[in-house]
Design an enzyme around this catalytic site. Structure first.
Site, PDB file in Angstrom:
ATOM      1  N   GLN A  85       5.535   5.234  -0.540  1.00  0.00           N
ATOM      2  CA  GLN A  85       4.218   5.794  -0.850  1.00  0.00           C
ATOM      3  C   GLN A  85       4.116   7.272  -0.453  1.00  0.00           C
ATOM      4  OE1 GLN A  85       0.529   3.685   0.647  1.00  0.00           O
ATOM      5  NE2 GLN A  85       0.717   3.104  -1.497  1.00  0.00           N
ATOM      6  N   PHE A  86       4.679   7.577   0.699  1.00  0.00           N
ATOM      7  CA  PHE A  86       4.804   8.958   1.159  1.00  0.00           C
ATOM      8  C   PHE A  86       6.141   9.058   1.885  1.00  0.00           C
ATOM      9  CE2 PHE A  86       0.243   8.656   0.689  1.00  0.00           C
ATOM     10  CZ  PHE A  86      -0.155   9.931   0.315  1.00  0.00           C
ATOM     11  N   PRO A  93      10.551   3.371   8.256  1.00  0.00           N
ATOM     12  CA  PRO A  93      10.865   1.954   8.488  1.00  0.00           C
ATOM     13  C   PRO A  93      12.049   1.484   7.637  1.00  0.00           C
ATOM     14  CG  PRO A  93       8.499   2.238   8.218  1.00  0.00           C
ATOM     15  CD  PRO A  93       9.144   3.563   7.872  1.00  0.00           C
ATOM     16  N   GLU A 144       4.731  -0.171  -2.965  1.00  0.00           N
ATOM     17  CA  GLU A 144       3.354  -0.453  -2.539  1.00  0.00           C
ATOM     18  C   GLU A 144       2.353   0.144  -3.526  1.00  0.00           C
ATOM     19  OE1 GLU A 144       3.543   1.248   1.376  1.00  0.00           O
ATOM     20  OE2 GLU A 144       5.138  -0.156   1.904  1.00  0.00           O
ATOM     21  N   HIS A 152       1.445  12.452   6.252  1.00  0.00           N
ATOM     22  CA  HIS A 152       1.366  12.541   4.792  1.00  0.00           C
ATOM     23  C   HIS A 152       1.888  13.882   4.274  1.00  0.00           C
ATOM     24  CE1 HIS A 152      -1.241   9.115   5.523  1.00  0.00           C
ATOM     25  NE2 HIS A 152      -1.290   8.852   4.245  1.00  0.00           N
ATOM     26  N   LEU A 198       3.748  -4.714   1.900  1.00  0.00           N
ATOM     27  CA  LEU A 198       3.726  -3.433   2.615  1.00  0.00           C
ATOM     28  C   LEU A 198       4.931  -3.395   3.565  1.00  0.00           C
ATOM     29  CD1 LEU A 198       0.468  -2.135   4.366  1.00  0.00           C
ATOM     30  CD2 LEU A 198       2.684  -1.035   4.367  1.00  0.00           C
ATOM     31  N   SER A 199       6.091  -3.130   2.996  1.00  0.00           N
ATOM     32  CA  SER A 199       7.316  -3.353   3.747  1.00  0.00           C
ATOM     33  C   SER A 199       8.412  -2.431   3.234  1.00  0.00           C
ATOM     34  CB  SER A 199       7.705  -4.821   3.556  1.00  0.00           C
ATOM     35  OG  SER A 199       9.005  -5.061   3.997  1.00  0.00           O
ATOM     36  N   GLU A 200       8.523  -1.265   3.826  1.00  0.00           N
ATOM     37  CA  GLU A 200       9.500  -0.291   3.321  1.00  0.00           C
ATOM     38  C   GLU A 200      10.926  -0.786   3.488  1.00  0.00           C
ATOM     39  OE1 GLU A 200       6.894   0.508   5.174  1.00  0.00           O
ATOM     40  OE2 GLU A 200       5.712   1.713   3.773  1.00  0.00           O
TER      41      GLU A 200
END
Ligand SMILES: Cc1ncc(C[n+]2csc(CCOP(=O)(O)OP(=O)(O)O)c2C)c(N)n1
Lengths: 327, 362
Positions: A82-83, A89, A29, A129, A58-60
């Site tokens: 991203q984090f 997920p 992402e 986060h 946007l799809s882990e």
């Protein structure tokens, strides 16, 4: 030799590895055009084109699942979560498939991929986060979990992770992404996965930590030194598999040990380390092994986070307690 | 019957008011009083002013990361306004306008972004879930809440908010599917603000609209001009009415634009042009309603100034309260995770307190 920070070391290594091996591709992402929210992948798309560094949906689960397919079919994906707090997920893909494809297929298919994730707290961030849930991944057979604590280590360990034939979870301590710089060789080099680093030698007590907590741990060692306690400090560098030999050798020498981690206490890596020490060096112990950790709670929002991360002073108290035990 | 005239595969966008504030589809103009219109307008202004203040405080280093709503006020206020007291709201994180419309206090919302967990505490009489940061994961909760309404014969509907990026997550598809299978009274409100941080909508989906995804899950979907507050109200109201009649879920795509940054940690100059932003600024949802209200003699320039000034004051007061609240009380870090603290937590808290005591800090 350039003087760079940890983030720059990650970026440089990705570039060098992409240059070295055309099979290495990077996606996730915001990693393409923007270069990632932390800028770890900045300029990769410019340099290698949108077929080797791309923005993903946007799809882990998609990122890891597709990565598994790419890896099976000849590429070496280095993907970004991203984090760390957003890797869940993808948990199903990581555990059910990435970690066991080699075993399931009796060695026929392998998943040589790397998942990079910024982890850890202390940057006054939003909910989810600040996670340090390395134990979740370390618990899964088939995964290697690597955590650098310096720019130099980040470069050598990330290169090793990318060249590893097995899937590697590469955790980047975001609190020290930009906190300090260090001389890092321009040329490529490898630091072996599964090998701890003795950062400081000493004979009185063994301190074990990794990632961002190395900074607090080293400060605590200095404070202890002022009090005449000479700590040996081990940077684990890889939390799965653990370098048992380095740990055991040190504990045999000092007889005392304090483990420091930011993650929650219960069933953390510290618990595993103490089990290993009990199994392999019990008779050398002069005091019960101790832990300084976060609490068994989610990392608090910024107005409470000052309590959560073990401070050098909290570590020092534990070092003193362990050192004074029955003496 | 809006949905009958607007099939999502036609790609036409439902609008009631044009960009100059003229009512172009009087037959769909919602049946709301002038007072209600003024209330909606005030809520939009309150949302805007609260955002602007938060951004200013953030720049002054007094506020933490913040996700502004500028440009999306109509999508939020218009969609939350038709909710009744007994209805549920399941937000993501960028829903200030919807929260305020539903009756949440600005103090609470500021407190959350200020970094205190109490900002997520909702009073008993508000059926709003707290912020949900992991993208799309809350959509299944909305389906579940609405399913419970149906199973228990409760007369209530649920609305849930998410962005275009969220439609890439499995959870979006699972929630839509679930809601369709059990025909639950839920409205899925996608605010398509064109970006998920830096990633444009074209990288989230190659379907022509997000609204059309509804068809695959067996529910109606509609593309609505998200900057047209009357269209938002009308479409959501109709979806709620369907839900209340037991006709199941609806997907609404509010076509809008995020004028500001994703959050205060983001620099949108890296991924989009000034021209594009300028183009969308001309479609500002607040300007549009203002034009309408003025043309109808409902609002004067003078009143407008007053509304803006009052909203700014309210935001200042709310922030003063928040800033005075200080840090999280130590016990509060431990005490809400379980009904009773576990023995481990009790021990950890005691050990830490003893440590603070020793340092003279407890
Ligand atoms: C599961 C997960 N992955 C990544 C993130 C990081 N993140 C926060 S907001 C965001 C973009 C969301 O885009 P969209 O759903 O379109 O909503 P918008 O922010 O535009 O309102 C991302 C990637 C997250 N919060 N959760």
């Amino acid at each position: 030799m350039a003087v760079i920070n940890l983030l720059q070391a990650v970026n440089q290594t990705l570039k060098q590895e992409m240059k070295r091996d055309k099979r290495v591709i990077v996606f996730g992402e915001d990693v393409g055009l923007e270069g990632g929210v932390f800028r770890a992948t900045v300029d990769l798309q410019k340099e290698f084109g949108p077929d080797r560094c791309m923005d993903s949906p946007l799809s882990e689960s998609g990122i890891v699942g597709a990565g598994i397919g790419l890896a099976i079919n000849g590429l070496i994906p280095v993907v970004e979560m991203q984090f760390m707090g957003f890797s869940y997920p993808a948990f199903n893909q990581i555990i059910s498939h990435m970690a066991r494809m080699r075993n399931r297929s009796r060695g026929r298919y392998t998943v040589p991929m790397v998942i990079r994730m910024p982890y850890g707290g202390g940057i006054r961030a939003l909910e989810h986060h600040s996670e340090s849930t390395e134990a979740l991944y370390a618990h899964i057979p088939g995964l290697k979990v690597v955590i650098p604590s310096t720019p130099y280590d980040a470069k050598g360990l990330l290169a090793a992770a990318i060249r590893d034939e097995d899937p590697v979870i590469f955790l980047e301590p975001k609190r020290i992404y930009r906190a300090f710089k260090q001389e890092v060789p321009d040329e490529e080099y490898i630091l072996p996965i599964g090998k701890a680093n003795i950062v400081k030698e000493g004979g009185d007590v063994t301190l074990i930590s990794w990632g961002a907590m190395m900074r607090e741990t080293l400060k605590a060692a200095e404070l202890a030194n002022e009090k005449g306690i000479h700590a040996e400090v081990i940077d684990l560098r890889t939390v799965a598999p653990i370098d048992q030999e380095t740990v055991i050798e040190s504990v045999k020498k000092t007889g005392r040990v304090v483990i420091v981690h930011e993650a929650t206490k219960t069933l953390g890596i510290g618990a595993e380390l103490i089990s290993i020490i009990n199994e392999k060096a019990f008779l050398y112990l002069e005091a019960p092994p101790a832990r300084v950790t976060g609490f068994d709670m989610p990392f608090p929002l910024p107005r409470g986070e000052q309590h959560y991360i073990p401070s050098p002073d909290r570590i020092l108290r534990k070092i003193e307690a362990v050192s004074n035990y029955l003496t | 019957m809006i949905f009958e005239g607007y099939h999502p595969l036609d790609k036409t966008m439902f609008q009631v008011m044009d960009e100059e504030g003229n009512i172009i589809k009087p037959e769909y103009m919602p049946d709301i009083s002038k007072e209600q219109m003024m209330e909606m307008y005030q809520l939009m202004i309150q949302t805007r002013e609260a955002d602007l203040k938060a951004l200013m405080y953030q720049r002054q280093g007094r506020m933490l990361t913040y996700a502004p709503n500028i440009g999306q006020e109509a999508a939020q206020v218009g969609s939350a306004f038709p909710l009744k007291k007994e209805d549920w709201m399941v937000p993501a994180f960028r829903e200030l306008g919807a929260w305020l419309t539903r009756g949440a206090k600005l103090e609470m919302i500021y407190l959350y972004w200020y970094g205190n967990e109490f900002g997520s505490y909702m009073p008993e009489d508000l059926k709003i879930l707290p912020v949900s940061v992991p993208i799309a994961s809350h959509l299944n909760h909305a389906a579940g809440i609405a399913w419970a309404s149906k199973l228990q014969g409760k007369d209530e509907v649920t609305i849930t908010y998410f962005g275009d990026g969220a439609t890439s997550q499995g959870d979006f598809h699972e929630a839509m599917n679930w809601a369709g299978v059990y025909q639950v009274p839920v409205v899925f409100l996608c605010q398509n603000n064109q970006f998920a941080i830096s990633v444009p909508r074209g990288i989230q989906t190659s379907s022509e609209t997000i609204a059309q995804k509804a068809l695959a899950y067996g529910m109606p979907g509609i593309l609505v001009d998200g900057n047209d507050i009357f269209a938002m109200y009308a479409a959501v109201k109709e979806a709620f009415d369907r839900a209340r009649r037991g006709e199941g879920p609806t997907l609404i795509e509010a076509f809008t634009y995020r004028i500001g940054a994703h959050t205060t940690s983001d620099d949108p100059k890296r991924y989009r042009s000034d021209e594009e932003v300028e183009k969308w600024k001309k479609k500002d949802p607040i300007d549009r309603m203002k034009k309408y209200l003025m043309s109808q003699g409902i609002l004067t320039e003078e009143e407008n100034e007053k509304i803006i000034e009052k909203a700014g004051k309210i935001a200042e007061e709310a922030f003063k309260y928040v800033e005075a609240s200080g840090d999280t009380v130590l016990e509060d870090i431990f005490k809400y995770h379980y009904k009773e603290m576990t023995p481990q937590l009790t021990e950890q808290l005691a050990e830490y307190k003893a440590y603070l005591m020793e340092r003279g800090e407890a």
